[in-house]
Motif scaffolding. Structure first.
Motif, PDB file in Angstrom:
ATOM      1  N   VAL A  36     -38.627  39.403  19.599  1.00  0.00           N
ATOM      2  CA  VAL A  36     -37.341  39.686  18.743  1.00  0.00           C
ATOM      3  C   VAL A  36     -36.024  39.507  19.307  1.00  0.00           C
ATOM      4  O   VAL A  36     -35.118  38.793  18.730  1.00  0.00           O
ATOM      5  CB  VAL A  36     -37.273  40.829  17.872  1.00  0.00           C
ATOM      6  CG1 VAL A  36     -36.204  41.083  16.888  1.00  0.00           C
ATOM      7  CG2 VAL A  36     -38.680  40.871  16.972  1.00  0.00           C
ATOM      8  N   GLY A  37     -36.028  39.974  20.610  1.00  0.00           N
ATOM      9  CA  GLY A  37     -34.841  39.718  21.433  1.00  0.00           C
ATOM     10  C   GLY A  37     -34.388  38.249  21.528  1.00  0.00           C
ATOM     11  O   GLY A  37     -33.213  37.773  21.816  1.00  0.00           O
ATOM     12  N   TRP A  38     -35.398  37.394  21.570  1.00  0.00           N
ATOM     13  CA  TRP A  38     -35.101  35.907  21.784  1.00  0.00           C
ATOM     14  C   TRP A  38     -35.222  35.487  20.316  1.00  0.00           C
ATOM     15  O   TRP A  38     -35.064  34.037  20.236  1.00  0.00           O
ATOM     16  CB  TRP A  38     -36.295  35.326  22.545  1.00  0.00           C
ATOM     17  CG  TRP A  38     -36.039  35.730  23.846  1.00  0.00           C
ATOM     18  CD1 TRP A  38     -36.705  36.806  24.830  1.00  0.00           C
ATOM     19  CD2 TRP A  38     -35.572  35.048  25.017  1.00  0.00           C
ATOM     20  NE1 TRP A  38     -36.284  36.706  26.069  1.00  0.00           N
ATOM     21  CE2 TRP A  38     -35.340  35.601  26.252  1.00  0.00           C
ATOM     22  CE3 TRP A  38     -34.567  33.961  24.745  1.00  0.00           C
ATOM     23  CZ2 TRP A  38     -34.766  35.111  27.530  1.00  0.00           C
ATOM     24  CZ3 TRP A  38     -33.716  33.384  25.892  1.00  0.00           C
ATOM     25  CH2 TRP A  38     -34.091  33.928  27.209  1.00  0.00           C
ATOM     26  N   HIS A  39     -35.330  35.783  19.107  1.00  0.00           N
ATOM     27  CA  HIS A  39     -35.209  35.288  17.900  1.00  0.00           C
ATOM     28  C   HIS A  39     -34.270  34.254  17.587  1.00  0.00           C
ATOM     29  O   HIS A  39     -34.358  33.071  17.255  1.00  0.00           O
ATOM     30  CB  HIS A  39     -35.548  36.276  16.899  1.00  0.00           C
ATOM     31  CG  HIS A  39     -35.951  35.704  15.424  1.00  0.00           C
ATOM     32  ND1 HIS A  39     -37.331  35.211  15.172  1.00  0.00           N
ATOM     33  CD2 HIS A  39     -35.136  35.512  14.344  1.00  0.00           C
ATOM     34  CE1 HIS A  39     -37.316  34.683  14.023  1.00  0.00           C
ATOM     35  NE2 HIS A  39     -35.991  34.791  13.500  1.00  0.00           N
ATOM     36  N   PHE A 105     -21.823  36.375  16.442  1.00  0.00           N
ATOM     37  CA  PHE A 105     -23.127  35.517  16.710  1.00  0.00           C
ATOM     38  C   PHE A 105     -22.726  34.794  17.972  1.00  0.00           C
ATOM     39  O   PHE A 105     -21.925  33.922  18.189  1.00  0.00           O
ATOM     40  CB  PHE A 105     -23.199  34.576  15.229  1.00  0.00           C
ATOM     41  CG  PHE A 105     -24.299  33.597  15.579  1.00  0.00           C
ATOM     42  CD1 PHE A 105     -25.698  34.062  15.424  1.00  0.00           C
ATOM     43  CD2 PHE A 105     -24.043  32.312  15.980  1.00  0.00           C
ATOM     44  CE1 PHE A 105     -26.600  33.075  15.774  1.00  0.00           C
ATOM     45  CE2 PHE A 105     -25.058  31.403  15.866  1.00  0.00           C
ATOM     46  CZ  PHE A 105     -26.415  31.674  15.831  1.00  0.00           C
ATOM     47  N   ALA A 106     -23.747  35.340  18.806  1.00  0.00           N
ATOM     48  CA  ALA A 106     -23.507  34.584  20.208  1.00  0.00           C
ATOM     49  C   ALA A 106     -24.907  34.206  20.933  1.00  0.00           C
ATOM     50  O   ALA A 106     -25.290  35.072  21.902  1.00  0.00           O
ATOM     51  CB  ALA A 106     -22.703  35.641  21.202  1.00  0.00           C
ATOM     52  N   PRO A 107     -25.762  33.363  20.628  1.00  0.00           N
ATOM     53  CA  PRO A 107     -26.969  33.139  21.110  1.00  0.00           C
ATOM     54  C   PRO A 107     -26.273  32.806  22.556  1.00  0.00           C
ATOM     55  O   PRO A 107     -25.710  32.011  22.771  1.00  0.00           O
ATOM     56  CB  PRO A 107     -27.425  32.027  20.373  1.00  0.00           C
ATOM     57  CG  PRO A 107     -26.340  31.446  19.635  1.00  0.00           C
ATOM     58  CD  PRO A 107     -25.131  32.381  19.407  1.00  0.00           C
ATOM     59  N   PHE A 108     -27.192  33.138  23.562  1.00  0.00           N
ATOM     60  CA  PHE A 108     -27.219  32.884  25.019  1.00  0.00           C
ATOM     61  C   PHE A 108     -26.026  33.276  25.710  1.00  0.00           C
ATOM     62  O   PHE A 108     -25.365  32.854  26.512  1.00  0.00           O
ATOM     63  CB  PHE A 108     -27.392  31.312  25.343  1.00  0.00           C
ATOM     64  CG  PHE A 108     -28.710  30.564  24.879  1.00  0.00           C
ATOM     65  CD1 PHE A 108     -29.834  30.958  25.448  1.00  0.00           C
ATOM     66  CD2 PHE A 108     -28.671  29.910  23.736  1.00  0.00           C
ATOM     67  CE1 PHE A 108     -31.036  30.429  25.062  1.00  0.00           C
ATOM     68  CE2 PHE A 108     -29.791  29.444  23.201  1.00  0.00           C
ATOM     69  CZ  PHE A 108     -30.928  29.752  23.926  1.00  0.00           C
TER      70      PHE A 108
END
Length: 172
Positions: A36-39, A105-108
């Protein structure tokens, strides 16, 4: 390019559905937390690949294999159209929810959308209503897609899987 996009999307979707399935079955555990942490980051990459896949399909629509006429041809066209539509709507609804939400919202680690204070309720509501439910619809469409690969291979023996996997059957 078509194969690379197809199989990359397939592997990342498998990751996403594995994580969400584990969450449903196991609840909050370290294993589930890992998936889920990588979702969000995986979903972001998936969305970019899906956008590229849709553009690639549109640009190359004249070079795509013919689905044929009759019931099975129409069913194949409608099935692929449904897959594409739901593949686009699922991440778009997540992005809508993220844009309207009260968390960054901050993927990566790179901020894409700032936190909304106050949140934009209609965006969050629509995103929450569509994202999860349509994701399970997407899983059902993917299952139908896989079943039809089995029909192509087991009943019709037309080499569809070999072609999609990059191998040509002898005599084709």
């Amino acid at each position: 390019m078509t194969r690379l996009l197809h199989w990359s999307i397939a592997v990342l979707m498998l990751w996403q559905f594995t994580g969400m399935g584990l969450r449903l079955v196991l609840g909050r555990t370290p294993l589930v937390g890992f998936f889920v942490g990588w979702h969000q980051p995986v979903g972001t990459v998936l969305f970019l690949l899906i956008v590229i896949r849709v553009i690639w399909a549109l640009v190359n629509r004249r070079h795509r294999p013919d689905h044929g006429a009759g019931f099975w041809g129409i069913a194949a066209r409608l099935g692929h159209l449904a897959l594409y539509l739901v593949m686009v709507i699922v991440p778009v609804s997540a992005l809508l929810r993220a844009y309207g939400g009260e968390r960054v919202f901050a993927p990566f680690g790179f901020e894409v959308f700032p936190a909304q204070q106050p949140p934009i309720d209609w965006m969050v509501t629509i995103g929450e209503a569509l994202h999860g439910e349509l994701a399970w619809l997407l899983l059902a469409l993917i299952a139908g897609h896989v079943i039809m690969v089995g029909v192509h291979e087991g009943m019709w023996r037309d080499g569809t899987l070999a072609q999609m996997a990059g191998r040509r059957r002898a005599g084709l």
